[in-house]
Design a protein around this motif. Structure first.
Motif: not given
Length: 266
Positions: A204-207, A241-247, A249-256
């Motif tokens: 969540l901090v380091l994508p 863990a899988m849910g947090l990983g996907v979340l 990736l989605l959040l950081w992709t949106y932020a970028l």
């Protein structure tokens, strides 16, 4: 002999080897002795008598107890690391003429060193150290409202070390089976799921860590088998863990994407 349940005729005619007044419901898969329902221990597809069921080669919980019995844990090494700091403070306080602090720091050094050496008296002594420092501060004129907040985290650490199941095994103290079960679950039950969840939280901090959470979670999920011996669990942790990983990736992709749009407006 088989460890499965015996026919009803056997139950009526054959007594339990350890409790002759009770009928046997099966035979121990290890020693072959007849055992009653009260003492039968079921491990996977096999049934064991009480003696065999608690042997390390049969019970994964007992195997953990034997493996960790008398072995130093993290708390013991932390005590050793803190000992030089207490000793330096003791000597410094003595050179400054602050003998009350020097004595308290010296006692601290002795207690933590004794803990590392496995001296059982160090366990209750550790619980007395925070109150001793509070009393010393109060005698020096400090206000109670200043002192008590300092004691709370120190007392919490002392209680955590005192009540730690792992620490009790280091001191060769008997531990209840249910606490051993929890320790085994935390240390040995599908550790990939635990690492996957850690990666998910860090992701969540380091994508860049997020893909590892998804991959490890998927592998851990495939390993789950409650019927195995020992059972392999932590299905929920693997899914989290899988849910947090996907979340992540989605959040950081949106932020970028949003950041790129702000830097390059149409």
């Amino acid at each position: 002999m088989s460890g499965s349940a015996a026919p009803s005729a056997l139950q009526e005619t054959v007594p339990c080897a350890h409790h002759p007044e009770r009928p046997a419901v099966g035979t121990c898969a290890r020693c072959g002795a007849f055992c009653c329902e009260a003492e039968a221990i079921h491990q996977g597809e096999h049934t064991y008598c009480e003696d065999c069921g608690h042997r390390p080669e049969v019970s994964y919980v007992e195997e953990l107890r034997v493996r960790l019995w008398g072995k130093r844990d993290t708390w013991a090494w932390l005590m050793l690391i803190s000992a030089p700091a207490h000793l330096v403070f003791c000597i410094g306080s003595g050179l400054e003429g602050m003998w009350n602090w020097a004595v308290l720091a010296g006692v601290n050094a002795v207690v933590v060193t004794a803990w590392f050496l496995g001296v059982r008296l160090a366990r209750p002594a550790l619980l007395l150290l925070p109150p001793a420092w509070v009393v010393g501060m109060l005698l020096k004129g400090r206000e109670a409202l200043e002192v008590v907040p300092l004691m709370v985290p120190l007392m919490a650490l002392a209680l955590a070390a005192f009540t730690s199941t792992r620490s009790q095994l280091f001191f060769r103290l008997e531990v209840e089976p249910r606490r051993l079960e929890r320790l085994w679950d935390a240390r040995a039950n599908n550790p990939l799921a635990t690492w996957a969840l850690r990666c998910g939280l860090v992701g969540l901090v380091l994508p860049v860590v997020a893909p590892a959470a998804v991959l490890l979670g998927w592998v851990a999920l495939r390993r789950v088998n409650p019927e195995a011996h020992p059972p392999v669990g932590k299905k929920l942790q693997a899914l989290e863990a899988m849910g947090l990983g996907v979340l992540s990736l989605l959040l950081w992709t949106y932020a970028l994407v949003r950041l790129s749009q702000m830097n390059h407006p149409l």
